[in-house]
Design a protein around this motif. Structure first.
Motif, short mmCIF file in Angstrom:
data_model
loop_
_atom_site.label_atom_id
_atom_site.label_comp_id
_atom_site.label_asym_id
_atom_site.label_seq_id
_atom_site.Cartn_x
_atom_site.Cartn_y
_atom_site.Cartn_z
N LEU A 124 0.77 -0.71 0.02
CA LEU A 124 -0.15 -0.10 -0.19
C LEU A 124 0.50 1.46 -0.31
O LEU A 124 0.33 2.20 -0.14
N VAL A 125 1.63 0.68 0.63
CA VAL A 125 3.08 2.47 0.70
C VAL A 125 3.80 2.33 -0.66
O VAL A 125 3.95 3.98 -1.10
N LEU A 126 4.15 1.40 -1.46
CA LEU A 126 4.90 1.58 -2.07
C LEU A 126 4.46 1.37 -3.41
O LEU A 126 5.32 1.63 -4.72
N LYS A 127 3.39 0.69 -3.79
CA LYS A 127 3.23 0.89 -4.81
C LYS A 127 1.05 0.86 -4.70
O LYS A 127 0.59 -0.43 -5.29
N PRO A 128 0.93 2.09 -4.22
CA PRO A 128 -0.62 2.38 -4.11
C PRO A 128 -1.36 2.42 -5.82
O PRO A 128 -1.86 1.79 -5.69
N ASP A 129 -0.48 2.67 -6.16
CA ASP A 129 -0.84 2.48 -7.89
C ASP A 129 -1.22 0.84 -8.19
O ASP A 129 -1.88 1.48 -9.40
N THR A 130 -0.62 0.18 -7.89
CA THR A 130 -0.95 -1.43 -8.47
C THR A 130 -2.55 -1.74 -8.15
O THR A 130 -3.05 -2.77 -7.97
N PHE A 131 -2.85 -1.16 -7.25
CA PHE A 131 -4.51 -1.21 -7.14
C PHE A 131 -5.32 -0.32 -7.25
O PHE A 131 -4.92 0.60 -7.43
N PRO A 132 -6.40 -0.77 -7.56
CA PRO A 132 -7.68 0.43 -8.47
C PRO A 132 -7.85 1.06 -6.95
O PRO A 132 -7.91 0.79 -5.70
N ASP A 133 -8.69 2.51 -7.39
CA ASP A 133 -9.06 3.29 -6.19
C ASP A 133 -9.87 2.73 -5.80
O ASP A 133 -11.11 2.58 -7.00
N LEU A 134 -11.25 2.26 -5.15
CA LEU A 134 -12.59 2.38 -4.71
C LEU A 134 -13.43 3.81 -4.75
O LEU A 134 -12.80 4.77 -4.27
N ASP A 135 -14.26 3.24 -5.06
CA ASP A 135 -15.68 4.47 -5.18
C ASP A 135 -15.81 4.58 -4.13
O ASP A 135 -16.62 3.66 -3.74
N THR A 136 -15.94 5.86 -3.68
CA THR A 136 -16.33 6.38 -2.16
C THR A 136 -17.75 6.28 -2.40
O THR A 136 -18.17 5.93 -0.70
N SER A 137 -18.66 6.53 -3.04
CA SER A 137 -20.15 6.51 -3.31
C SER A 137 -20.78 5.22 -3.19
O SER A 137 -21.42 4.26 -2.10
N GLU A 138 -19.61 3.99 -3.53
CA GLU A 138 -20.44 2.43 -3.84
C GLU A 138 -19.77 2.48 -2.69
O GLU A 138 -20.48 1.47 -1.11
#
Ligand code: SF4
Length: 231
Positions: free
Chosen positions: A39-53
């Protein structure tokens, strides 16, 4: 930055409450002993979750949970955090914020707006060694500002220290105790090296439980309540 993880329910992460966990990607430190390096080194490898969902799912769950834990990474780096927390509070849920304490203005703003019920602030080692926790610029004075801003703040307040050999010892506990003297609560946590960010940190041997307890005895001279976790 953004929300990268969302986890059902936990009895352990929010004292006294059943909570869902929300994880942010990215951090302004790269602690060698970080327990969540992807989560710290490669955050972009995880998709952004939709806040409204996420808010919709929380609305469905609110009969079964008391609140959420906002963790990471470092959630205070996300400018969208206040808006998300307003949505959470509108559902009637409590909010616990886990932070490294390096964003005093953000944290104070969240408290002022009533968006945080429980604040857990990491004390990793003595402030002058924070520059060793990241190759870029670190402003340890911001941690001191956060500590000052939280004196008497209308939140449940927890300081927490993971007892990493080489970073925490008796002298460090005394220095940190002087820093937060009179605080309500300090949790001392056992270090589990398996998933640490740096190889050197993965090779460290954790302190024996009796050494952590001796740290807790020292810490108890400064704060109202101390607990030991994870031993
Ligand atoms: S331990 Fe916390 S502050 Fe340090 S790099 Fe990991 S998420 Fe960031």
């Amino acid at each position: 930055m953004g929300i990268k993880g969302f986890q059902g329910t936990s009895l352990l992460d929010f004292p006294g409450r059943i909570a869902s966990l929300v994880f942010w990607g990215g951090c302004n430190l790269t602690c060698p002993f970080c327990h969540n390096p992807p989560l710290v080194l490669k955050p972009d490898t995880f998709p952004d979750l939709d806040t409204s969902e996420i808010l919709s799912t929380l609305a469905e769950r609110k009969a079964f949970i008391d609140g959420i834990v906002v963790s990471g990474g470092e959630p205070t780096l996300d400018s969208g955090l206040p808006a998300f927390l307003r949505g959470v509070k509108a559902l009637g849920l409590d909010v616990k914020l886990d932070t490294n304490g390096l964003a005093p203005q953000v944290t104070a703003g969240l408290i002022d707006q009533g968006l945080v019920d429980y604040l857990a602030i990491d004390l990793k080692t003595v402030p002058e060694r924070y520059c060793e926790l990241h190759p870029g610029t670190v402003f340890p004075e911001r941690l001191l500002e956060t500590v000052r801003a939280c004196v008497g703040a209308p939140v449940e307040l927890e300081y927490r220290t993971t007892c990493v050999p080489g970073w925490v010892d008796e002298d460090v506990i005394v220095r940190l105790g002087e820093l937060i003297d009179g605080a309500p609560f300090w949790a001392l946590q056992q270090y589990h090296p398996e998933h640490a960010l740096c190889e050197t940190a993965r090779g460290l041997e954790s302190y024996p439980p009796e050494r952590i307890q001796s740290f807790a005895d020292l810490a108890g001279q400064y704060v109202q309540r101390v607990i030991v976790r994870g031993v």
